[in-house]
Each structure stands twice: as C-alpha cells, then as structure tokens.
Design an enzyme around this catalytic site. Structure first.
Site, PDB file in Angstrom:
ATOM      1  N   SER A  56      -6.280   4.180  16.083  1.00 20.13           N
ATOM      2  CA  SER A  56      -6.352   5.173  15.000  1.00 20.13           C
ATOM      3  C   SER A  56      -7.227   6.337  15.444  1.00 20.13           C
ATOM      4  O   SER A  56      -8.070   6.186  16.329  1.00 20.13           O
ATOM      5  CB  SER A  56      -6.979   4.532  13.758  1.00 20.13           C
ATOM      6  OG  SER A  56      -7.243   5.502  12.778  1.00 20.13           O
ATOM      7  N   TYR A 105     -13.867  -0.712   9.582  1.00 21.16           N
ATOM      8  CA  TYR A 105     -12.485  -0.533  10.055  1.00 21.16           C
ATOM      9  C   TYR A 105     -12.480   0.407  11.265  1.00 21.16           C
ATOM     10  O   TYR A 105     -11.858   0.111  12.291  1.00 21.16           O
ATOM     11  CB  TYR A 105     -11.624   0.029   8.925  1.00 21.16           C
ATOM     12  CG  TYR A 105     -10.256   0.489   9.366  1.00 21.16           C
ATOM     13  CD1 TYR A 105      -9.249  -0.444   9.651  1.00 21.16           C
ATOM     14  CD2 TYR A 105      -9.962   1.842   9.525  1.00 21.16           C
ATOM     15  CE1 TYR A 105      -7.992  -0.020  10.082  1.00 21.16           C
ATOM     16  CE2 TYR A 105      -8.718   2.265   9.943  1.00 21.16           C
ATOM     17  CZ  TYR A 105      -7.736   1.335  10.221  1.00 21.16           C
ATOM     18  OH  TYR A 105      -6.493   1.752  10.646  1.00 21.16           O
TER      19      TYR A 105
HETATM   20  N1  NAP Z   1      -1.252   4.296   7.670  1.00 18.73           N
HETATM   21  C1  NAP Z   1      -2.189   5.006   8.268  1.00 18.73           C
HETATM   22  O1  NAP Z   1      -2.642   6.053   7.752  1.00 18.73           O
HETATM   23  C2  NAP Z   1      -2.732   4.559   9.613  1.00 18.73           C
HETATM   24  C3  NAP Z   1      -3.503   5.476  10.339  1.00 18.73           C
HETATM   25  C4  NAP Z   1      -4.004   5.099  11.574  1.00 18.73           C
HETATM   26  C5  NAP Z   1      -3.746   3.832  12.071  1.00 18.73           C
HETATM   27  N2  NAP Z   1      -3.007   2.945  11.343  1.00 18.73           N
HETATM   28  C6  NAP Z   1      -2.775   1.608  11.926  1.00 18.73           C
HETATM   29  O2  NAP Z   1      -1.397   1.421  12.076  1.00 18.73           O
HETATM   30  C7  NAP Z   1      -1.082   0.029  12.036  1.00 18.73           C
HETATM   31  C8  NAP Z   1       0.051  -0.209  11.067  1.00 18.73           C
HETATM   32  O3  NAP Z   1      -0.390   0.126   9.766  1.00 18.73           O
HETATM   33  P1  NAP Z   1       0.596   0.680   8.642  1.00 18.73           P
HETATM   34  O4  NAP Z   1       0.082   1.985   8.218  1.00 18.73           O
HETATM   35  O5  NAP Z   1       1.988   0.552   9.056  1.00 18.73           O
HETATM   36  O6  NAP Z   1       0.208  -0.350   7.460  1.00 18.73           O
HETATM   37  P2  NAP Z   1       1.093  -1.389   6.617  1.00 18.73           P
HETATM   38  O7  NAP Z   1       2.333  -0.730   6.153  1.00 18.73           O
HETATM   39  O8  NAP Z   1       0.146  -1.974   5.630  1.00 18.73           O
HETATM   40  O9  NAP Z   1       1.499  -2.488   7.699  1.00 18.73           O
HETATM   41  C9  NAP Z   1       0.595  -3.437   8.179  1.00 18.73           C
HETATM   42  C10 NAP Z   1       1.384  -4.532   8.880  1.00 18.73           C
HETATM   43  O10 NAP Z   1       0.461  -5.500   9.383  1.00 18.73           O
HETATM   44  C11 NAP Z   1       0.964  -6.789   9.037  1.00 18.73           C
HETATM   45  N3  NAP Z   1      -0.129  -7.749   8.935  1.00 18.73           N
HETATM   46  C12 NAP Z   1      -1.235  -7.715   8.142  1.00 18.73           C
HETATM   47  N4  NAP Z   1      -1.982  -8.816   8.321  1.00 18.73           N
HETATM   48  C13 NAP Z   1      -1.343  -9.567   9.253  1.00 18.73           C
HETATM   49  C14 NAP Z   1      -1.606 -10.811   9.862  1.00 18.73           C
HETATM   50  N5  NAP Z   1      -2.701 -11.527   9.563  1.00 18.73           N
HETATM   51  N6  NAP Z   1      -0.732 -11.277  10.796  1.00 18.73           N
HETATM   52  C15 NAP Z   1       0.364 -10.572  11.104  1.00 18.73           C
HETATM   53  N7  NAP Z   1       0.686  -9.384  10.571  1.00 18.73           N
HETATM   54  C16 NAP Z   1      -0.158  -8.886   9.650  1.00 18.73           C
HETATM   55  C17 NAP Z   1       1.692  -6.595   7.702  1.00 18.73           C
HETATM   56  O11 NAP Z   1       2.708  -7.567   7.538  1.00 18.73           O
HETATM   57  P3  NAP Z   1       2.608  -8.896   6.644  1.00 18.73           P
HETATM   58  O12 NAP Z   1       1.781  -8.580   5.440  1.00 18.73           O
HETATM   59  O13 NAP Z   1       4.032  -9.212   6.368  1.00 18.73           O
HETATM   60  O14 NAP Z   1       1.967  -9.901   7.547  1.00 18.73           O
HETATM   61  C18 NAP Z   1       2.347  -5.241   7.952  1.00 18.73           C
HETATM   62  O15 NAP Z   1       3.580  -5.407   8.588  1.00 18.73           O
HETATM   63  C19 NAP Z   1      -2.386  -0.684  11.645  1.00 18.73           C
HETATM   64  O16 NAP Z   1      -3.008  -1.208  12.801  1.00 18.73           O
HETATM   65  C20 NAP Z   1      -3.234   0.437  11.074  1.00 18.73           C
HETATM   66  O17 NAP Z   1      -4.596   0.166  11.221  1.00 18.73           O
HETATM   67  C21 NAP Z   1      -2.486   3.276  10.120  1.00 18.73           C
END
Ligand code: NAP
Length: 272
Positions: A141, A154
């Site tokens: 991130s 985080y």
């Molecule tokens: N959205 C943003 O603004 C943003 C910005 C920078 C970085 N990121 C990073 O991008 C990545 C993806 O995030 P996103 O924005 O796509 O969020 P999201 O839509 O909430 O997706 C998170 C994913 O992680 C999975 N997950 C959570 N706990 C888990 C576990 N214990 N084991 C396996 N899978 C798990 C969830 O699936 P299940 O619940 O089905 O397990 C879901 O598929 C993350 O690492 C986040 O930190 C996001």
C-alpha cells in the site's frame, strides 16, 4: 524480455473481493490459469462461474491457517502441476490508535498482512528456484511508504511487507524469479466497510479512488513487463514524492487526511 503470461499458473489470495478478484479476472484474460483462494467459497465459485472453463479453480484458504495453506497448495499442484506466480493480496485493517487497538486486531493484522505472505513465499519459492522462473507479487500500500495515523498498525504491517519485498528482490537477483511490489492508493473495494471501526471510521482516505480493475490492469501489465514496483493513484504518488523531500510535510498532510477522512468516533487526542 517480457514475462509471457500465456498458460502461467497464478495463485491469488483474497480473490473473493476487490483487488484480488479483479487480478484473477485480468490474469485469466491474459491467458493464465488461476488458483483463486479466500475464505468465502460462495464468492470464489461465483467468480469461477463468471469466468467459466477449466482455467480457474476456487480453493478455500484462510491464509493465516498453516493447515489450510498446505491443503490449498496441494490442491493447486494436483490441478495444475506447479505455481508460476504468487499474488499475496489478502489484507485487512482496523482503524484506531496504537493504544486503543484490541490485541486480537493487532494479532490478526500481523498474521494476515505480514506473516501469511512470508509463509506462502517460503512454500512456493523452492519450486520456482528449481525451475529458474516465477514471480512473487506482493500487494502492499501507499501507506507502506508513508504512515497514516489511526491506521498506524495497518500502515506498519504494509511497511513491513514493502521492506520484505525489497529484501526478497535483492536475495533473488539472478535466479530468474521476479519480485513485484504493488502499492495501491485508495481503491474502490469493500475494504473500508470490512475494516474494523474501534474509535474512528472511514469511507475513504483520498479524494479519488481507482477502480480495482484499474489496479489489476496495472498489476498484470507490471507482471508482464517484469517491473519492480508500481504505485497507484495520483495522490498516492504525490505523497510518496513529498515524503522524499520532507517527512515533516508528509506527516502534516497525513494528519490532516486522518482528521478529515477518519473522524474519531470517540475523542482520541491524536493528531491535534
Ligand atoms: N482498498 C484500498 O483502498 C487499498 C489500498 C491499498 C492497499 N490495499 C490492499 O489491497 C489488498 C486487497 O484489498 P481490497 O481493497 O481488495 O479489500 P477487500 O475487498 O476487503 O478484499 C480483501 C480480501 O482479503 C480476503 N481475506 C481477508 N481475510 C482473509 C484470510 N484470513 N484468509 C484469506 N483471505 C482473507 C477477503 O476474502 P474472504 O473474506 O473471502 O476471506 C477478500 O477477498 C489488501 O492487502 C489491502 O490491504 C487496499
């Protein structure tokens, strides 16, 4: 030489939602075979049905569980024989100050955002080294470069993942295994709704949000071009640039962002 994605086997964590799901679609479109993992089987099956055909297998895996990791890797090998690309994407956040952070949120973020990617890297790397080819893609991130208060822990887990990725790249130089660091800025996914709200809430931390599809296109393009790093969103790039010249200015901006984007549910005293 670009990395030919045709027929590659890509294991993606957190493929049930947001960036991980979009990466599964985009790598699939590029001709890859996909091992789509997460805890929500129904969402993975819906993804597999949407993409159709034999080039995707949904596999339940809580990445923090060593037994589930082992089973998922076995299923991936039984189905496709090997893994070419590992995308460490699953992640989660709790919004609060260090002092108010519940112990279980701290443990969960450390296990999910940092320890699980290391465990998976250690599991797939030997076979990649043996073949002299492969890719590790870590979704970190922008806050891994510049901490934002009320998301301090985080941010720290993402900084750790960023640092790990850089070190891994140096360790793997000349082996044929590529390492890609992805630093998304605010992305329009369920991330902010799924995050735990202890004493601060947030719907966004930036004025603009990229779509997960746009992030995924950048990931797959960078994977093909064997890029080392990709940082996303104009605001994300700007804050990392400002930090290079003045940590004080970058801290002041992030304090302001935290105050406006993450209003404290209870008064916390941070970021006066
Ligand atoms: N959205 C943003 O603004 C943003 C910005 C920078 C970085 N990121 C990073 O991008 C990545 C993806 O995030 P996103 O924005 O796509 O969020 P999201 O839509 O909430 O997706 C998170 C994913 O992680 C999975 N997950 C959570 N706990 C888990 C576990 N214990 N084991 C396996 N899978 C798990 C969830 O699936 P299940 O619940 O089905 O397990 C879901 O598929 C993350 O690492 C986040 O930190 C996001």
């Amino acid at each position: 030489m670009p990395y030919d994605l045709e027929d590659r086997v890509v294991l993606i964590t957190g493929a049930s939602s947001g960036i991980g799901r979009a990466c599964a679609v985009e790598y699939h479109r590029a001709g890859c075979r996909i091992v789509a993992t997460a805890r929500s089987l129904d969402k993975l099956e819906a993804l597999a049905a949407e993409l159709g055909g034999e080039r995707i297998v949904p596999v339940v895996m809580d990445v923090t569980d060593p037994v589930e990791r082992e089973i998922a890797l076995r299923v991936a090998h039984e189905r496709f024989g090997h893994i070419d690309i590992l995308v460490n994407n699953a992640g989660w956040a709790s919004f609060t100050s260090i002092l108010r952070m519940p112990e279980e949120h701290l443990d969960r973020m450390l296990a999910l955002n940092f320890a699980a990617p290391i465990a998976l890297i250690r599991a797939v790397l030997p076979e990649m080294l043996e073949r002299g080819s492969g890719q590790i893609v870590n979704i970190s991130s922008v806050v891994g470069y510049q901490t934002i208060p009320r998301m301090t822990v985080y941010s720290a887990t993402k900084a750790a993942l960023t640092s790990l990725t850089t070190g891994l790249r140096m360790e793997l130089k000349g082996t044929g295994v590529d390492v890609l660091l992805v630093a998304p800025g605010s992305t329009d996914t369920p991330f902010f709704q799924v995050a735990a709200t202890v004493d601060a809430r947030a719907e966004r931390v930036a004025r603009t949000k990229y779509s997960p599809q746009r992030v995924a296109r950048a990931v797959v393009h960078s994977s093909r071009r064997r890029r080392r790093e990709v940082t996303l969103t104009a605001e994300g790039k700007l804050i990392t640039l400002i930090r290079r010249f003045s940590h004080r200015a970058a801290d002041a901006i992030m304090c302001r962002v935290a105050r406006s984007a993450m209003p404290a549910v209870k008064p916390t005293g941070e970021c006066p």
